[in-house]
Design a protein around this motif. Structure first.
Motif, short mmCIF file in Angstrom:
data_model
loop_
_atom_site.label_atom_id
_atom_site.label_comp_id
_atom_site.label_asym_id
_atom_site.label_seq_id
_atom_site.Cartn_x
_atom_site.Cartn_y
_atom_site.Cartn_z
N ASN A 79 -11.96 24.30 -45.83
CA ASN A 79 -12.11 24.98 -44.31
C ASN A 79 -11.28 23.70 -43.45
O ASN A 79 -11.67 22.48 -43.56
N ALA A 80 -10.56 24.23 -42.64
CA ALA A 80 -9.84 23.42 -41.91
C ALA A 80 -10.68 23.36 -40.41
O ALA A 80 -10.66 24.41 -39.82
N VAL A 81 -11.32 22.38 -40.08
CA VAL A 81 -12.11 22.31 -38.70
C VAL A 81 -11.48 21.31 -37.77
O VAL A 81 -10.93 20.56 -38.19
N GLY A 82 -12.13 21.33 -36.53
CA GLY A 82 -11.79 20.57 -35.69
C GLY A 82 -11.90 21.31 -34.15
O GLY A 82 -12.69 22.24 -33.95
N GLY A 83 -11.23 20.67 -33.12
CA GLY A 83 -11.69 21.01 -31.84
C GLY A 83 -10.18 21.86 -31.20
O GLY A 83 -9.04 21.74 -31.79
N THR A 84 -10.51 22.42 -30.05
CA THR A 84 -9.43 23.03 -29.23
C THR A 84 -9.76 23.10 -27.92
O THR A 84 -10.84 23.21 -27.61
N VAL A 85 -8.65 23.30 -26.90
CA VAL A 85 -8.69 23.45 -25.57
C VAL A 85 -7.61 24.08 -25.21
O VAL A 85 -6.40 24.14 -25.73
N GLY A 86 -7.83 24.72 -24.02
CA GLY A 86 -6.76 25.89 -23.81
C GLY A 86 -7.10 26.44 -22.37
O GLY A 86 -7.83 26.07 -21.57
N GLY A 87 -6.35 27.57 -22.03
CA GLY A 87 -6.63 28.23 -20.77
C GLY A 87 -6.38 29.80 -21.02
O GLY A 87 -5.88 30.30 -22.16
N GLN A 88 -6.83 30.60 -20.09
CA GLN A 88 -6.59 31.97 -19.97
C GLN A 88 -6.24 32.60 -18.66
O GLN A 88 -6.60 31.97 -17.67
N ASN A 107 -4.07 28.21 -26.67
CA ASN A 107 -4.83 26.82 -27.02
C ASN A 107 -4.22 25.93 -27.82
O ASN A 107 -3.36 26.37 -28.76
N TRP A 108 -4.29 24.76 -27.47
CA TRP A 108 -3.96 23.76 -28.51
C TRP A 108 -5.05 23.29 -29.46
O TRP A 108 -6.37 23.74 -28.88
N ALA A 109 -4.88 23.15 -30.66
CA ALA A 109 -5.67 22.94 -31.50
C ALA A 109 -5.66 21.97 -32.49
O ALA A 109 -4.55 21.30 -32.66
N ASP A 110 -6.73 21.40 -33.15
CA ASP A 110 -6.65 20.52 -34.31
C ASP A 110 -7.43 20.70 -35.30
O ASP A 110 -8.68 19.81 -35.65
N PHE A 111 -7.35 21.69 -36.01
CA PHE A 111 -8.14 22.28 -37.25
C PHE A 111 -7.32 21.94 -38.51
O PHE A 111 -6.46 22.35 -38.69
N ILE A 129 -4.15 23.45 -38.38
CA ILE A 129 -3.63 24.63 -37.11
C ILE A 129 -3.39 23.81 -36.09
O ILE A 129 -4.09 23.00 -35.48
N ASP A 130 -2.12 23.85 -35.41
CA ASP A 130 -1.81 23.12 -34.44
C ASP A 130 -2.12 23.97 -32.81
O ASP A 130 -2.36 23.24 -31.87
N ALA A 131 -2.05 25.13 -32.98
CA ALA A 131 -2.07 26.07 -31.72
C ALA A 131 -2.47 27.26 -32.04
O ALA A 131 -2.25 27.89 -33.35
N PHE A 132 -2.83 28.19 -31.32
CA PHE A 132 -3.07 29.57 -31.49
C PHE A 132 -3.00 30.48 -30.23
O PHE A 132 -3.43 29.82 -29.10
N GLY A 133 -2.87 31.69 -30.05
CA GLY A 133 -2.81 32.59 -28.94
C GLY A 133 -3.42 33.92 -29.03
O GLY A 133 -3.31 34.50 -30.22
N LEU A 134 -4.14 34.36 -28.02
CA LEU A 134 -4.64 35.67 -28.23
C LEU A 134 -4.19 36.55 -27.08
O LEU A 134 -4.12 36.09 -26.01
#
Length: 254
Positions: A79-88, A107-111, A129-134
């Motif tokens: 499991n790659a775990v961590g925090g994330t912050v971003g905007g919508q 979102n920027w991420a650090d999983f 995981i460095d980033a994700f988008g939805l």
């Protein structure tokens, strides 16, 4: 005769000195009844922008692609775990109690996480995981300034993968090979949002991202081909969100 005259004059004086009758008094002024109580109805319609933050976990399973065996060999999961912050940013429109919307999120991420390979134990498989988008559509139901919604759509994730020499072996933690990719998939989620001011709301949201399996070729630090792995993954994310909305003011209803 004098007595009669004096009596008439006295009666007239008495009549003039008597108080005015009720009919001669001025009418009371009319007082308007107070207006009925006004109930405020929160309207979720309008464009909005916001920030979010939270954490997530990506479950990844690696399969070694064996050219000699001609098959896949399991090499472990982590499991790659961590925090994330971003905007919508998005738009919602409301019809009666139903709320519909479209939203884009980045979102920027650090999983990050790793495991010791089960097929070749001298190796440590690591992912990040460095980033994700939805990009999603929403449908919700509002109770005045309280909104519950579900969402679904597409997702994209920026992945990095590395293979190191495992601890306990000569050259431990030396990078053997790596690769990266941008992987597309689908997402579903649900959220709860509370409007605490005419244009402000705060909420919580859960999202699950389906990313399936991809076979990737790893390269050494010098650029030479190392070997291939098939990697499957999905992602679970929990977020706290704050939004500011334009339009859709509170409506007063009698």
């Amino acid at each position: 005769m004098n007595k009669i005259l004096i009596g008439a004059i006295g009666a007239a004086a008495l009549a003039l000195s008597a108080p005015a009758s009720a009919a001669d008094l001025a009418a009371r002024p009319y007082t308007k009844a107070p207006p009925p109580m006004i109930a405020a109805i929160y309207d979720w319609s309008g464009f909005y922008i916001g920030i979010n933050g939270g954490g997530g976990s990506s479950h990844k399973c690696w399969d070694f692609v064996s050219p000699t065996l001609g098959t896949l060999v399991a090499d472990g999961c982590h499991n790659a775990v961590g925090g994330t912050v971003g905007g919508q940013v998005g738009y919602r429109w409301q019809s009666a109690n139903w709320v519909f919307g479209l939203e884009g999120q980045g979102n920027w991420a650090d999983f990050s996480g790793d495991n010791i390979g089960t097929f070749i134990g001298a190796r440590r498989d690591r992912s990040k995981i460095d980033a994700f988008g939805l990009i999603t559509g929403q449908i919700g139901y509002a109770w005045n300034n309280v909104l519950f919604y579900v969402k679904g759509g597409g997702a994209v994730v920026a992945d990095k993968y590395s293979v190191f020499i495992a601890p306990g072996f000569a050259g431990a933690d030396t990078l053997l090979a790596s690769t990266d990719e941008t992987r597309w998939g689908g997402t579903v989620g649900a959220g709860f949002e509370f409007g605490f001011a005419p244009n402000w709301s705060v909420g919580v949201e859960y999202d699950h991202i389906f990313l399936g399996h991809r076979t990737l070729t790893f390269n050494t630090p010098t650029g030479a081909t190392f070997q291939s792995y098939r990697i499957g993954q999905d992602v679970d994310i929990g977020l706290v969100r704050v939004n500011y909305r334009w339009g859709g003011p509170v409506i007063a209803k009698y």
